[in-house]
Scaffold this motif. Structure first.
Motif, PDB file in Angstrom:
ATOM      1  N   GLU A   1      -3.303   0.871  -3.723  1.00 21.79           N
ATOM      2  CA  GLU A   1      -2.806  -0.498  -3.551  1.00 21.79           C
ATOM      3  C   GLU A   1      -2.029  -0.878  -4.808  1.00 21.79           C
TER       4      GLU A   1
ATOM      5  N   ALA B   1      -8.583  -5.998  -0.657  1.00 17.65           N
ATOM      6  CA  ALA B   1      -8.586  -4.735  -1.398  1.00 17.65           C
ATOM      7  C   ALA B   1      -9.068  -5.025  -2.807  1.00 17.65           C
TER       8      ALA B   1
ATOM      9  N   VAL C   1       0.858  -1.183   0.000  1.00 25.71           N
ATOM     10  CA  VAL C   1       0.000   0.000   0.000  1.00 25.71           C
ATOM     11  C   VAL C   1       0.894   1.233   0.000  1.00 25.71           C
TER      12      VAL C   1
ATOM     13  N   LEU D   1      -8.429  -0.861   0.881  1.00 23.17           N
ATOM     14  CA  LEU D   1      -8.012  -1.847   1.866  1.00 23.17           C
ATOM     15  C   LEU D   1      -8.971  -1.842   3.056  1.00 23.17           C
TER      16      LEU D   1
ATOM     17  N   GLY E   1      -7.967   4.446  -1.732  1.00 20.87           N
ATOM     18  CA  GLY E   1      -7.746   3.015  -1.692  1.00 20.87           C
ATOM     19  C   GLY E   1      -8.972   2.268  -1.201  1.00 20.87           C
TER      20      GLY E   1
END
Length: 341
Positions: free
Chosen positions: A190, A250, A141, A229, A227
């Motif tokens: 990611e 993710a 990440v 995640l 992102g």
């Protein structure tokens, strides 16, 4: 479990697949105990995969042995469902493989070959299907600092994060190519390079046939700026803490994974073309066959959930033929077009 700072890729790998990992912990309930995939929504999903396998079989000329490889097989639910829905002539030639790091569950169909890794490259002919596998392939990440420099995010086992060194090398090249918003302060990304490699290796398992990945996904033009995640535990979205207590996932940059002959579709389009539609049965059926009407109504509800454009229907399907025989296995349906959701 260590509290040292690690990159997210190593932390995910340990938390998901280590000796006491979320997916490998002995005696655990498996993925179905924590989240609901398309496989768990309805047998219609397995039926659609069975239909696809039959199309692959026909395109390949009905080989003596037809492989069905389920990558990230969980507890074997999809394979079990597909095997129960195949015509006898196809089922007699199918060689099913479950690729899963968790131990083989008790009572599984003895025909299913349980493996911790993919079969050898170029060893099989048939259909490789990966349902919600790539979203659990560990990855790094990155987060862009105040000066616009993408930096690797470091994490401890309790989920605490800090920024590490700048992203460099092949990871920096991947960000520059595939994550257009990288470089804007505060943006998280990611880095999907390990997933690209994992999918390419999975495709190489086949010497002929079709490889399909179905997953949460996004495209380069609409990457989420912060992102994706996250964690899941007991059906709820939770903070992603890499201590083995929750799933860590993710969304997948499927366009980055795709080979030159691949097609990207929505799950809604794919399932419609495979005969899964959410149309209600005619009301007249309630008078002539009440029980049949109830069954048809239930199936329509499940089909609607699987193809909901605001839910599971928005999943991405990456459809990649291996060899020329299956290149048109899905093209005959007008709904099969480039991913447009």
């Amino acid at each position: 479990m260590t509290n040292d700072w690690q990159g997210w890729r190593d932390a995910m790998d340990r938390a998901l697949y280590g000796p006491d990992g979320f997916y490998t912990r002995p005696g655990g309930p498996g993925p179905a105990g924590h989240f609901r995939t398309s496989v768990h929504v309805s047998p219609l999903y397995a039926g659609a995969v069975a239909t696809l396998l039959c199309r692959v079989d026909a395109a390949l000329g009905h080989p003596d042995e037809l492989a069905l490889v389920d990558v990230g097989a969980g507890r074997g639910e999809l394979l079990t469902g597909v095997l129960g829905r195949l015509p006898e002539a196809v089922g007699a030639r199918v060689r099913p493989y479950a690729v899963e790091l968790a131990a083989r569950p008790e009572g599984l169909d003895p025909r299913i070959v349980w493996r911790s890794g993919l079969p050898a490259e170029g060893s099989l002919t048939g259909l490789l299907f990966a349902n919600e596998w790539l979203d659990n392939v560990p990855l790094e990440v990155a987060e862009t600092d105040a000066d616009g420099v993408p930096r690797r995010v470091r994490v401890r086992a309790d989920g605490t994060e800090r920024l590490g060194g700048p992203v460099d090398g092949a990871d920096a090249e991947w960000l520059a190519r595939w994550w257009e918003a990288a470089g804007h302060p505060g943006v998280r990304a990611e880095i999907g390079r390990p997933r690209d490699a994992a999918w390419a290796r999975a495709v190489r398992t086949l010497r002929g046939g079709l490889a399909v990945a179905a997953d949460y996904a996004h495209r380069r033009t609409d990457r989420p700026p912060f992102g994706t995640l996250t964690g899941f535990r007991e059906g709820r979205e939770v903070r992603p803490v890499p201590d083995g207590s929750c799933d860590i996932t993710a969304h997948v940059a499927l366009d980055a994974c795709a080979g030159p002959s691949a097609v990207l579709l929505t799950q809604r389009a794919a399932l419609h073309a495979l005969g899964v539609a959410g149309r209600r049965p005619p009301l007249a059926l309630a008078s002539t066959d009440p029980a049949g009407y109830v069954r048809a109504l239930s199936a329509a509800g499940a089909a609607a959930e699987l193809t909901d454009p605001a839910g599971l229907g928005a999943f991405g399907w990456l459809v990649e033929p291996v060899g020329e025989a299956c290149a048109g296995a899905l093209e005959e349906a007008a709904l099969f077009k480039e991913w447009d959701a």
